[in-house]
Motif scaffolding. Structure first.
Motif, PDB file in Angstrom:
ATOM      1  N   PHE A 198       0.749  -1.177  -0.089  1.00 17.29           N
ATOM      2  CA  PHE A 198      -0.078  -0.219  -0.008  1.00 17.29           C
ATOM      3  C   PHE A 198       0.765   1.182   0.088  1.00 17.29           C
ATOM      4  O   PHE A 198       0.500   2.370  -0.761  1.00 17.29           O
ATOM      5  CB  PHE A 198      -0.848   0.135   1.218  1.00 17.29           C
ATOM      6  N   LEU A 199       1.838   1.200   0.865  1.00 15.47           N
ATOM      7  CA  LEU A 199       2.780   2.536   0.837  1.00 15.47           C
ATOM      8  C   LEU A 199       3.444   2.808  -0.603  1.00 15.47           C
ATOM      9  O   LEU A 199       3.551   3.787  -0.953  1.00 15.47           O
ATOM     10  CB  LEU A 199       3.855   2.132   1.821  1.00 15.47           C
ATOM     11  N   VAL A 200       4.067   1.526  -1.220  1.00 13.37           N
ATOM     12  CA  VAL A 200       4.325   1.730  -2.332  1.00 13.37           C
ATOM     13  C   VAL A 200       3.431   2.543  -3.525  1.00 13.37           C
ATOM     14  O   VAL A 200       3.845   3.457  -4.443  1.00 13.37           O
ATOM     15  CB  VAL A 200       5.076   0.429  -2.969  1.00 13.37           C
ATOM     16  N   GLY A 201       2.180   1.784  -3.381  1.00 16.48           N
ATOM     17  CA  GLY A 201       1.208   2.144  -4.509  1.00 16.48           C
ATOM     18  C   GLY A 201       1.068   3.657  -3.991  1.00 16.48           C
ATOM     19  O   GLY A 201       0.542   4.465  -5.130  1.00 16.48           O
ATOM     20  N   SER A 253      -0.672   1.282  -9.617  1.00 14.83           N
ATOM     21  CA  SER A 253      -0.509   1.775  -8.226  1.00 14.83           C
ATOM     22  C   SER A 253      -1.792   1.389  -7.616  1.00 14.83           C
ATOM     23  O   SER A 253      -1.874   1.156  -6.420  1.00 14.83           O
ATOM     24  CB  SER A 253      -0.084   3.239  -8.163  1.00 14.83           C
ATOM     25  N   TYR A 254      -3.045   1.609  -8.247  1.00 19.37           N
ATOM     26  CA  TYR A 254      -4.177   1.295  -7.496  1.00 19.37           C
ATOM     27  C   TYR A 254      -4.323  -0.177  -7.185  1.00 19.37           C
ATOM     28  O   TYR A 254      -5.090  -0.434  -5.989  1.00 19.37           O
ATOM     29  CB  TYR A 254      -5.469   1.730  -8.623  1.00 19.37           C
ATOM     30  N   TRP A 269     -11.721  -1.359  -8.956  1.00 16.67           N
ATOM     31  CA  TRP A 269     -11.477  -1.574 -10.399  1.00 16.67           C
ATOM     32  C   TRP A 269     -12.412  -0.766 -11.255  1.00 16.67           C
ATOM     33  O   TRP A 269     -12.305  -0.015 -12.351  1.00 16.67           O
ATOM     34  CB  TRP A 269     -11.670  -2.975 -10.814  1.00 16.67           C
ATOM     35  N   PRO A 270     -13.841  -0.584 -10.802  1.00 14.49           N
ATOM     36  CA  PRO A 270     -14.755   0.303 -11.493  1.00 14.49           C
ATOM     37  C   PRO A 270     -14.330   1.829 -11.751  1.00 14.49           C
ATOM     38  O   PRO A 270     -14.316   2.469 -12.845  1.00 14.49           O
ATOM     39  CB  PRO A 270     -16.128   0.213 -10.799  1.00 14.49           C
ATOM     40  N   TYR A 271     -13.757   2.212 -10.548  1.00 13.83           N
ATOM     41  CA  TYR A 271     -13.233   3.415 -10.572  1.00 13.83           C
ATOM     42  C   TYR A 271     -12.004   3.688 -11.480  1.00 13.83           C
ATOM     43  O   TYR A 271     -11.843   4.949 -12.288  1.00 13.83           O
ATOM     44  CB  TYR A 271     -12.574   3.881  -9.041  1.00 13.83           C
ATOM     45  N   VAL A 272     -11.065   2.628 -11.508  1.00 12.16           N
ATOM     46  CA  VAL A 272      -9.807   2.630 -12.246  1.00 12.16           C
ATOM     47  C   VAL A 272     -10.030   2.767 -13.736  1.00 12.16           C
ATOM     48  O   VAL A 272      -9.513   3.628 -14.574  1.00 12.16           O
ATOM     49  CB  VAL A 272      -8.826   1.733 -12.288  1.00 12.16           C
ATOM     50  N   MET A 273     -11.111   1.862 -13.960  1.00 13.09           N
ATOM     51  CA  MET A 273     -12.026   2.038 -15.659  1.00 13.09           C
ATOM     52  C   MET A 273     -12.332   3.339 -15.837  1.00 13.09           C
ATOM     53  O   MET A 273     -12.291   3.700 -17.251  1.00 13.09           O
ATOM     54  CB  MET A 273     -12.831   0.792 -15.649  1.00 13.09           C
ATOM     55  N   TRP A 274     -13.084   3.904 -14.914  1.00 17.79           N
ATOM     56  CA  TRP A 274     -13.680   5.225 -15.300  1.00 17.79           C
ATOM     57  C   TRP A 274     -12.590   6.257 -15.511  1.00 17.79           C
ATOM     58  O   TRP A 274     -12.679   6.932 -16.448  1.00 17.79           O
ATOM     59  CB  TRP A 274     -14.668   5.548 -14.086  1.00 17.79           C
ATOM     60  N   ARG A 275     -11.628   6.339 -14.621  1.00 20.87           N
ATOM     61  CA  ARG A 275     -10.607   6.933 -15.156  1.00 20.87           C
ATOM     62  C   ARG A 275      -9.659   6.840 -16.057  1.00 20.87           C
ATOM     63  O   ARG A 275      -9.422   7.655 -17.029  1.00 20.87           O
ATOM     64  CB  ARG A 275      -9.479   7.014 -13.784  1.00 20.87           C
TER      65      ARG A 275
END
Length: 412
Positions: free
Chosen positions: A131-134, A281-282, A329-335
């Motif tokens: 999480f810290l790396v991401g 990163s997500y 994943w839905p948020y990443v696909m929206w971005r």
């Protein structure tokens, strides 16, 4: 004179007793010193390997530089050393030190419980690193380019973290086999005594010592089953042996998840792709929920399921898992659809290669399955089923049963 001699002899005896006690104490503590040295020796190995891994990255000048194959293999080797030595430290601390033994006696932990707690501690530490790396990579790359920006830290931890997923498969297998051994041992002890078994542990006392546990709260269907780390009941083989291949076959979801993340997800994607690290990163920040999942398992093994800490942690686990793993994943696909200026999120997904869609499905569908299991577990905690006593229906049955006429008239 005799009284003085008696007082003097008594004083000498009192002086000798502390000396004798100190000698006995030194004799008792002497055998523990090598184990303590071995315990902290493993900790030094773990810290040293992490220090070497961080030091190897200190010489990289630009954040967008790539990780070479040689450096990546070194990071993977250091990752194996780190996670194996960290596991060895936790096991030795709980099994061989005085503090660890008191902890085991307090919560009546068996050997399999210790191995499972260690496995969850290491899992939580790895998830915190991920999480810290991401988070660092997300702040550095997403402001530059959502699709094409890169950061060396993403590739570096991809090489370092892949060692964890390979190690964790073997660690879970060792926990599984130790549960088999503990359950068979309890079956031999309680055979003929009529002591019921619950969740892989004997209820009551065994040889004068209390033993208990819960294996994540599930109840086996028969005394010849154990509840595994994921709550599934597994039949104990007659010879007590469970080979590694059979373990892999009987846990397909976890194996696919670990092998895919450890090979394709963290190596092929980061090294061959060489970009899109904002999106990846997500995926790393999805591990934010893992410490809460690990803490739930640890509290369950310690038989603290009725505590407020367990309930509060369960609520946090559900919330973080839903946000970081189900909604991520839905948020990443929206971005992504906004970045490529697609007509809709569905149109952006349809434009992805087939291999990418398969990879998303492999990552996303197990999250839905695990969240479904978590919701079922939460419903059992907050909405427990009320059990009726066996004779609860007797009055109603007797009232509904007609009384024969002969009995009313007093005739037999």
């Amino acid at each position: 004179m005799q009284q003085r001699r008696q007082q003097a002899s008594g004083a000498c005896q009192e002086e000798r007793q502390p000396q004798d006690e100190s000698k006995e104490h030194s004799v008792k503590t002497t055998p523990q010193s090598p184990s303590r040295r071995g315990c902290y020796f493993s900790l030094a190995f773990s810290i040293g390997s992490m220090g070497l891994a961080c030091g190897s990255l200190w010489q990289i000048p630009n954040s967008s530089d790539r990780i070479s194959l040689q450096r990546g293999l070194v990071l993977t080797s250091l990752g194996f050393i780190y996670f194996v030595s960290l596991t060895d430290f936790c096991n030795k601390y709980l099994l061989e030190t005085s503090h660890g033994q008191r902890f085991r006696r307090k919560y009546r932990l068996m050997m399999s419980d210790v191995l499972e707690i260690t496995n969850k501690i290491v899992s939580a530490i790895q998830a915190s690193f991920s999480f810290l790396v991401g988070l660092i990579v997300c702040k550095s790359t997403c402001t530059k380019s959502f699709v094409y920006a890169s950061h060396f830290l993403m590739e570096a931890y991809g090489w370092f973290g892949t060692a964890y997923f390979m190690y964790d498969i073997w660690s879970m297998y060792k926990v599984h086999t130790q549960k088999l051994a503990d359950k068979l041992h309890l079956l031999r002890i309680t055979k003929g005594q009529g002591s019921p078994l619950s969740n892989g542990h004997a209820n009551g006392k065994v040889n004068g010592q209390s033993s208990g546990g819960n294996n994540n709260g599930s109840t086996p269907g028969t005394p010849h089953e154990i509840c595994d780390y994921d709550g599934a009941c597994v039949q104990i083989p007659k010879d007590g042996r469970w080979d590694f291949l059979k373990y892999v076959i009987t846990h397909p979801v976890m194996m696919i998840h670990h092998v895919f993340i450890g090979t394709f997800g963290l190596l092929v994607v980061t090294y061959i792709r060489g970009g899109g690290h904002c999106i990846y990163s997500y995926m790393f920040m999805m591990e934010f929920s893992t410490p809460f999942v690990s803490l739930r398992s640890i509290l369950s093994t310690m038989r603290l399921k009725d505590s407020r800490v367990y309930i509060a942690n369960g609520l946090l686990m559900l919330a973080t898992f839903f946000v970081c793993r189900v909604c991520m994943w839905p948020y990443v696909m929206w971005r992504y659809s906004l970045a490529i200026e697609a007509a809709s999120m569905w149109a952006a997904m349809c434009g992805l290669p087939r291999g990418c869609l398969v990879s998303i499905a492999i990552l996303f569908l197990p999250q839905l399955y695990w969240f479904y299991l978590m919701v079922l577990g939460a419903l059992k905690v907050f909405l427990p089923q009320k059990r009726r006593p066996p004779n609860a229906m007797l009055p109603a049955t007797s009232a509904a049963t007609p009384i024969p006429t002969a009995l009313k008239n007093g005739k037999n």
